[in-house]
Design a protein around this motif. Structure first.
Motif, mmCIF file in Angstrom:
data_model
loop_
_atom_site.group_PDB
_atom_site.id
_atom_site.type_symbol
_atom_site.label_atom_id
_atom_site.label_comp_id
_atom_site.label_asym_id
_atom_site.label_seq_id
_atom_site.Cartn_x
_atom_site.Cartn_y
_atom_site.Cartn_z
ATOM 1 N N GLY A 143 0.761 -4.716 4.294
ATOM 2 C CA GLY A 143 0.066 -5.508 3.821
ATOM 3 C C GLY A 143 -0.518 -6.444 4.573
ATOM 4 O O GLY A 143 0.339 -6.418 5.332
ATOM 5 N N ARG A 144 -1.050 -7.665 4.287
ATOM 6 C CA ARG A 144 -1.214 -8.756 4.613
ATOM 7 C C ARG A 144 0.254 -9.677 4.969
ATOM 8 O O ARG A 144 0.021 -10.789 5.609
ATOM 9 C CB ARG A 144 -2.767 -9.276 3.869
ATOM 10 C CG ARG A 144 -3.169 -10.428 4.869
ATOM 11 C CD ARG A 144 -4.262 -10.388 4.700
ATOM 12 N NE ARG A 144 -4.557 -11.233 3.664
ATOM 13 C CZ ARG A 144 -5.149 -11.637 2.747
ATOM 14 N NH1 ARG A 144 -7.169 -11.518 3.912
ATOM 15 N NH2 ARG A 144 -5.732 -12.799 2.014
ATOM 16 N N ASP A 145 0.776 -9.718 3.919
ATOM 17 C CA ASP A 145 2.113 -10.474 3.910
ATOM 18 C C ASP A 145 3.079 -9.980 5.099
ATOM 19 O O ASP A 145 4.174 -10.423 4.785
ATOM 20 C CB ASP A 145 2.826 -10.498 2.093
ATOM 21 C CG ASP A 145 3.124 -8.947 1.608
ATOM 22 O OD1 ASP A 145 2.058 -7.710 2.947
ATOM 23 O OD2 ASP A 145 3.869 -8.462 0.722
ATOM 24 N N GLY A 146 2.810 -8.404 5.979
ATOM 25 C CA GLY A 146 3.444 -8.535 6.902
ATOM 26 C C GLY A 146 4.922 -7.830 6.810
ATOM 27 O O GLY A 146 5.779 -7.881 7.788
ATOM 28 N N ARG A 147 4.819 -6.957 5.008
ATOM 29 C CA ARG A 147 5.714 -5.922 5.067
ATOM 30 C C ARG A 147 5.409 -4.704 4.156
ATOM 31 O O ARG A 147 3.965 -4.098 4.322
ATOM 32 C CB ARG A 147 6.424 -6.662 3.435
ATOM 33 C CG ARG A 147 6.755 -8.059 3.482
ATOM 34 C CD ARG A 147 7.299 -8.384 2.125
ATOM 35 N NE ARG A 147 8.092 -10.256 2.651
ATOM 36 C CZ ARG A 147 7.680 -10.660 2.490
ATOM 37 N NH1 ARG A 147 6.192 -11.005 2.793
ATOM 38 N NH2 ARG A 147 7.934 -12.270 2.836
ATOM 39 N N ILE A 148 6.515 -4.009 4.960
ATOM 40 C CA ILE A 148 6.038 -2.547 4.520
ATOM 41 C C ILE A 148 6.725 -1.771 3.484
ATOM 42 O O ILE A 148 7.889 -1.900 3.492
ATOM 43 C CB ILE A 148 5.922 -1.566 5.525
ATOM 44 C CG1 ILE A 148 4.942 -1.794 6.893
ATOM 45 C CG2 ILE A 148 6.336 0.188 5.037
ATOM 46 C CD1 ILE A 148 5.291 -1.271 8.238
ATOM 47 N N TYR A 149 6.507 -0.986 2.272
ATOM 48 C CA TYR A 149 7.189 -1.432 1.234
ATOM 49 C C TYR A 149 7.605 0.169 1.291
ATOM 50 O O TYR A 149 6.847 1.223 1.848
ATOM 51 C CB TYR A 149 6.769 -1.664 0.323
ATOM 52 C CG TYR A 149 7.407 -2.392 -0.381
ATOM 53 C CD1 TYR A 149 8.704 -3.294 -0.393
ATOM 54 C CD2 TYR A 149 6.825 -3.624 0.084
ATOM 55 C CE1 TYR A 149 8.810 -4.408 -0.534
ATOM 56 C CE2 TYR A 149 6.567 -4.800 -0.263
ATOM 57 C CZ TYR A 149 8.136 -5.740 -0.914
ATOM 58 O OH TYR A 149 8.513 -7.042 -0.792
#
Length: 524
Positions: A266-272
């Motif tokens: 995501g654009r929030d800098g996270r990968i789940y």
């Protein structure tokens, strides 16, 4: 005792034999062994010898005799070895079929990918009546009717949060509105973010085996799990199987890590990482008590099973590509200063293996993985990078592509050893990775120029000048090949933010041109 004398040996008569400890074979037996030759070998060893031949020579060997034909057709170990030698990273896609059928089908697709730019014709779809904005993502539905030789339906996602189902045989189109899911407050990792956030459906991800599809939801930070067959059963939007919501900003990309787990960036800098199995990750009754408005007949919300990457909001992640063979995945991230970076992460250890800074990588938005050489391709505003994850460096930068098509690389697809490049200038470009050269299209033209689609001025922004409409070319935001390689769907729309419109077309192999260009291939 007679003394030993040295001299010329005594001549023997013609039919006289020398008595030795080894019995000499008869003339008939000697002639029989010479005639039998390689056929004395067992069938498994004969098939192992055939595995060192080029694939084109195996059908000729099968015509020699019955035993050779059985070794070439019956021995599955021969085709298994050929498949592992030619596509070591593709063997995990093997369906319920013999290794021989698997090799022949993939070998034909590989030959077709080389000639696809020369054999295909464009069929542009009339999407103006649907009023769709920018097609961001797409994917072909699995083959539910195995009598058909090719996949028929494609599912695409648009910027205005519509799901577009297209019948490639009859060119029919059906539009669904992506539903919204109610998320309990305890499931939001960042409650300060006020959903919904509208960035479009940027993910349409099909599972190659179990018939499920993952797409973005009505809010761009949410994901939905669907049964792919449910889109064909009704004209109304089907009910999702589950929802996923822990990102605090737009989800740009997703990819499968294994058969049951997929990752979202995501654009929030996270990968789940998310599991599609309905186990303990489903919202339980405790959340129902905390949020009474959440009803049981609504879509169940799944929790993430792991947070793989956390770069923070200053480094937005634009793309992720999984390498299931090496249990790794590559990510493309951009900082607020527009500095690009490519990283390779280990899935099990959850740490970065290598990091490659990308200089002059403004607007680097797309990523592709080439499994045969274990290299990644990064498409940016000005050039195309080839990155070696093992060495942790840029192996090559293709400058001529940006000079040829005025830059703006928006999408990349690797199919066998052909790299298909979609530009923001309404062009497709095909690059042969084995020959390390470009592929010319018919009539000597470089690249393939696409249609214009439809476009209008967006009333919600300042009206652009008429010259922007006149010079308009649709950007290629997404592409997807069928498994047999006979069809390529291309979706896109205007590159300018103040223009509203979309573009969709099929590139289909012309059967007449395919027959003319056919060369010897393996028999079915």
């Amino acid at each position: 005792m007679k003394p030993f004398s040295v001299g010329s040996p005594k001549k023997r008569k013609r039919n006289e034999c020398v008595q030795t400890g080894v019995e000499e074979p008869s003339t008939a037996e000697s002639t029989f062994d010479a005639r039998k030759g390689i056929n004395c070998l067992p069938q498994e060893l004969l098939a192992n010898i055939f595995s060192y031949l080029p694939p084109e020579g195996i059908p000729e060997c099968s015509l020699v005799c019955k035993k050779w034909r059985e070794a070439a057709h019956v021995e599955d170990s021969l085709w298994r070895k050929l498949a592992f030698n030619r596509w070591p990273c593709y063997v995990n896609l093997k369906r319920d079929q013999s290794w021989r059928n698997f090799f022949i089908s993939n070998y034909r697709c590989e030959l077709l990918s080389e000639r696809f730019p020369f054999l295909s014709d464009e069929i542009e779809l009339d999407v103006a009546s649907l009023s769709l904005d920018k097609i961001f993502s797409c994917g072909w539905l699995p083959q539910f009717d195995h009598q058909n030789e090719s996949q028929r339906y494609i599912l695409a996602g648009t910027k205005n949060h519509k799901l577009l189902l297209i019948d490639s045989a009859q060119l029919r189109m059906n539009v669904f509105s992506a539903p919204s899911i109610s998320v309990p407050p305890t499931n939001l990792s960042h409650p300060n973010v006020s959903p919904p956030c509208h960035g479009g459906i940027r993910v349409v991800l099909f599972h190659p085996l179990n018939g499920t599809v993952v797409t973005s939801g009505c809010s761009s930070h949410q994901m939905l799990l669907w049964d792919a067959a449910s889109f064909l059963s009704s004209t109304k939007c089907p009910k999702p199987l589950a929802g996923f919501s822990e990102h605090s900003d737009w989800i740009f990309a997703a990819d499968w890590l294994n058969d049951n787990v997929f990752a979202t960036a995501g654009r929030d800098g996270r990968i789940y990482a998310w599991s599609t199995e309905p186990n303990e990750s489903v919202v339980d009754n405790i959340l129902l008590e905390r949020n009474p408005s959440y009803e049981k007949d609504e879509v169940p919300i799944f929790k993430s099973i792991a947070k793989l990457v956390d770069h923070g909001s200053e480094h937005r992640i634009r793309e992720i590509k999984s390498d299931s063979f090496h249990k790794q995945f590559g990510i493309l991230s951009l900082s607020n200063e527009e500095d690009g970076e490519f990283q390779v992460w280990d899935v099990e250890q959850r740490k970065s293996i290598s990091s490659v800074p990308l200089s002059s990588s403004r607007d680097a938005v797309t990523l592709a993985y080439y499994p045969e050489r274990n290299v990644y391709f990064v498409g940016s505003h000005v050039r195309l990078y080839m990155v070696d994850p093992r060495a942790g460096r840029i192996q090559k930068a293709l400058y001529f592509i940006s000079n040829l098509h005025a830059s703006h690389i928006r999408s990349l697809v690797v199919r066998y050893h052909m790299l298909t490049i979609g530009f923001g200038t309404g062009r497709l470009f095909f690059y042969d990775l084995r020959k390390d050269s470009e592929s010319l299209v018919r009539n000597g033209h470089r690249g393939l120029r696409l249609g214009r689609g439809w476009v209008r001025q967006d009333n919600q922004t300042d009206s652009p000048g008429p010259h922007l409409i006149e010079d308009y070319n649709p950007a290629v935001y997404c592409m997807s090949y069928t498994e047999d390689g006979h069809n390529l769907f291309v979706g896109g729309g205007p590159l300018q933010l103040n223009l509203y419109g979309s573009y969709a077309s099929f590139l289909k192999v012309n059967p007449a041109r395919l027959v003319q260009a056919q060369r010897p291939c393996l028999e079915a």
